[in-house]
Motif scaffolding. Structure first.
Motif, short mmCIF file in Angstrom:
data_model
loop_
_atom_site.label_atom_id
_atom_site.label_comp_id
_atom_site.label_asym_id
_atom_site.label_seq_id
_atom_site.Cartn_x
_atom_site.Cartn_y
_atom_site.Cartn_z
N PHE A 180 -20.00 8.02 -25.94
CA PHE A 180 -20.44 9.28 -26.60
C PHE A 180 -19.72 9.26 -28.26
O PHE A 180 -20.62 9.61 -28.74
CB PHE A 180 -19.78 10.29 -26.00
CG PHE A 180 -20.71 10.66 -24.60
CD1 PHE A 180 -21.81 11.22 -24.48
CD2 PHE A 180 -19.85 10.20 -23.40
CE1 PHE A 180 -22.42 11.30 -23.33
CE2 PHE A 180 -20.47 10.42 -22.08
CZ PHE A 180 -21.77 10.91 -22.00
N LEU A 181 -18.78 8.64 -28.32
CA LEU A 181 -18.22 8.64 -29.84
C LEU A 181 -18.62 7.36 -30.46
O LEU A 181 -19.09 7.61 -31.61
CB LEU A 181 -16.65 8.90 -29.67
CG LEU A 181 -16.11 9.18 -31.30
CD1 LEU A 181 -16.67 10.38 -31.76
CD2 LEU A 181 -14.71 9.37 -31.04
N TRP B 18 -29.17 10.42 -29.84
CA TRP B 18 -27.61 10.24 -30.36
C TRP B 18 -27.08 10.89 -28.92
O TRP B 18 -27.30 12.12 -28.89
CB TRP B 18 -27.30 11.10 -31.49
CG TRP B 18 -25.99 10.98 -31.76
CD1 TRP B 18 -25.02 10.16 -31.52
CD2 TRP B 18 -25.42 11.92 -32.98
NE1 TRP B 18 -23.72 10.50 -32.15
CE2 TRP B 18 -24.00 11.44 -32.87
CE3 TRP B 18 -25.66 12.81 -33.66
CZ2 TRP B 18 -22.97 12.14 -33.77
CZ3 TRP B 18 -24.78 13.35 -34.30
CH2 TRP B 18 -23.45 13.19 -34.57
N HIS B 19 -26.33 9.88 -28.35
CA HIS B 19 -25.83 10.52 -26.93
C HIS B 19 -24.82 11.59 -26.93
O HIS B 19 -24.72 12.42 -26.04
CB HIS B 19 -25.27 9.24 -26.06
CG HIS B 19 -25.48 9.31 -24.68
ND1 HIS B 19 -26.30 10.30 -24.06
CD2 HIS B 19 -24.78 8.84 -23.65
CE1 HIS B 19 -26.16 10.23 -22.84
NE2 HIS B 19 -25.09 9.50 -22.60
N LEU B 20 -23.93 11.60 -28.12
CA LEU B 20 -23.11 12.73 -28.06
C LEU B 20 -23.81 14.01 -28.12
O LEU B 20 -23.24 14.89 -27.67
CB LEU B 20 -22.39 12.60 -29.63
CG LEU B 20 -21.33 13.60 -29.89
CD1 LEU B 20 -20.24 13.64 -28.59
CD2 LEU B 20 -20.50 13.42 -31.17
#
Length: 329
Positions: free
Chosen positions: A290-291, A136-138
Motif C-alpha cells: 500500500f505504501l 492507487w491501492h493506498l
C-alpha cells in the motif's frame, strides 16, 4: 484400610480430576488474554478522560491500537462466547460494543454468515475487496470502510428485519443503546475530551477491522478451498492478535477455538495453500503493498505450490488423524 499405594492412587486421581476441571468463569483458560486486552483498553480510555496528563499522543496511539484489538475480541467472542454464562456473554457484548461504537451482534449476519460463505448463497460479501477500485491501492485501503461500513449495516438491518429475528433485534438494540448512551453521557460531561480521546479510538478500531477484509482477501481466489485468504504467520503478532493472522483455517474450520489455530494452520493449511499467501509480517506486507506499491496488484490465478503433497497422501493423512482422534476420545 487403604495402603500407601492406594492412598497415592487416590491422591493422584484427585490431582488428575482437579487438573481437568473447567476454568473459572471462562470457557477456556486462553480467554483471560482477551479479557485482559479489553480491560487495558478501557483503562486507557478512562485514564485519558479523567487525567489531563494522559491526554497525549502516546496514550491516544495505544488506545487506538487496543481499540483494534477490541474489534478482534468482538470477532472471536461472536464466534465462541468467552464466558460460561450466556447472560454474561450478552453483557460482555455491550461492553465490547461501547469499545467499538457499533453493536457487536452485527458480526453474526455480516461476518459469521455472509462473509464466511463469500457468495455461496448468491449474495455478495458486504465487505468484499471488489467494492473499491482505485488504481492507487493506498486509496482503496483508506476508503474501504466508507463503502464496506454502509453496505454492512444496510445488510444487517435487512437481515434483522426478517421474521424470527426478534431476539437478535432486542440484543442489537440493547448494545446500541449502551454504546451510544455511554458515549453520549461522556460527551455531556466533556465534549472535546470525549471526541478526541474516546470517539477517535472507538472509530479507529471499527474502521480498522473492516480494512482487514481488504488486507486478507484482496487478490485471493475466494472460489478456492485453500487460496481464498491471506495469512500473517508471525508468532509474536498472532500472540497479541489472538491468532487472527491464521485466516484460512479460520474460514475453513470456524468452529475451532482461536488458541488452536496455529497448530491447525501448520497441519492442514501449509501443505495445501499457495506459499505466497503466507506472509511473515503484516507490517512489511502493508508497506510493500500500500505504501511503496503505487498501483493495485494485478489479479492472478494462484498457482499450486510445488510443496503441496499429493491429494491421495493428504486424504490418507486425514483418515489416520481422524482414527487417532476417535481412539483417544
Amino acid at each position: 484400610m487403604p495402603t500407601a499405594a492406594t492412598t497415592g492412587e487416590i491422591a493422584s486421581s484427585g490431582v488428575s480430576r482437579a487438573t481437568r476441571r473447567e476454568p473459572w468463569l471462562v470457557k477456556h483458560p486462553a480467554e483471560w488474554r482477551q479479557v485482559g486486552i479489553i480491560f487495558v483498553y478501557l483503562g486507557l480510555l478512562a485514564a485519558m478522560f479523567v487525567e489531563e496528563r494522559c491526554r497525549n499522543v502516546f496514550f491516544l496511539g495505544a488506545a487506538c491500537y487496543f481499540s483494534f484489538l477490541n474489534a478482534v475480541v468482538i470477532h472471536n467472542h461472536l464466534h465462541q462466547g468467552i464466558f460460561q454464562s450466556r447472560r454474561l456473554n450478552m453483557i460482555w457484548r455491550c461492553v465490547l460494543s461501547f469499545g467499538a461504537l457499533y453493536p457487536a451482534s452485527a458480526n453474526i449476519p455480516s461476518h459469521n454468515l455472509v462473509h464466511h460463505h463469500f457468495d455461496d448463497d448468491g449474495q455478495p460479501d458486504w465487505a468484499a475487496p471488489d467494492h473499491v477500485g482505485f488504481r492507487w491501492h493506498l486509496l482503496n485501503l483508506l476508503h474501504f470502510p466508507n463503502v464496506a461500513g454502509p453496505n454492512t449495516f444496510d445488510g444487517v438491518k435487512r437481515w434483522g428485519a426478517l421474521h424470527g429475528r426478534g431476539e437478535f433485534r432486542r440484543q442489537y438494540q440493547l448494545e446500541s443503546a449502551f454504546a451510544f448512551g455511554v458515549t453520549g453521557a461522556l460527551l455531556l460531561v466533556d465534549v472535546w475530551t470525549t471526541l478526541f480521546f474516546i470517539v477517535i479510538p472507538q472509530l479507529w478500531g471499527a474502521r480498522g477491522i473492516l480494512r482487514i477484509n481488504l488486507i486478507q482477501h484482496d487478490r485471493c481466489d475466494t472460489s478456492s478451498e485453500w487460496n481464498h485468504s491471506r495469512n500473517f504467520v508471525g508468532r509474536g503478532f498472532n500472540w497479541i492478535m489472538c491468532n487472527n493472522g491464521y485466516h484460512t483455517i479460520h474460514h475453513n474450520r470456524a468452529g475451532l477455538h482461536w488458541s488452536t489455530l496455529h497448530e491447525a494452520h501448520e497441519r492442514e493449511v501449509v501443505p495445501r495453500i499457495d506459499r505466497s499467501l503466507d506472509e511473515p509480517s503484516m507490517v512489511l506486507y502493508l508497506l510493500r503493498t500500500f505504501l511503496f506499491g503505487l498501483k493495485r496488484p494485478t489479479e492472478r490465478d494462484v498457482a499450486v505450490s510445488e510443496h503441496v503433497a499429493p491429494l491421495a497422501e493428504l486424504a490418507s493423512r486425514d483418515v489416520r488423524r481422524a482414527e487417532a482422534e476417535a481412539a483417544s476420545a
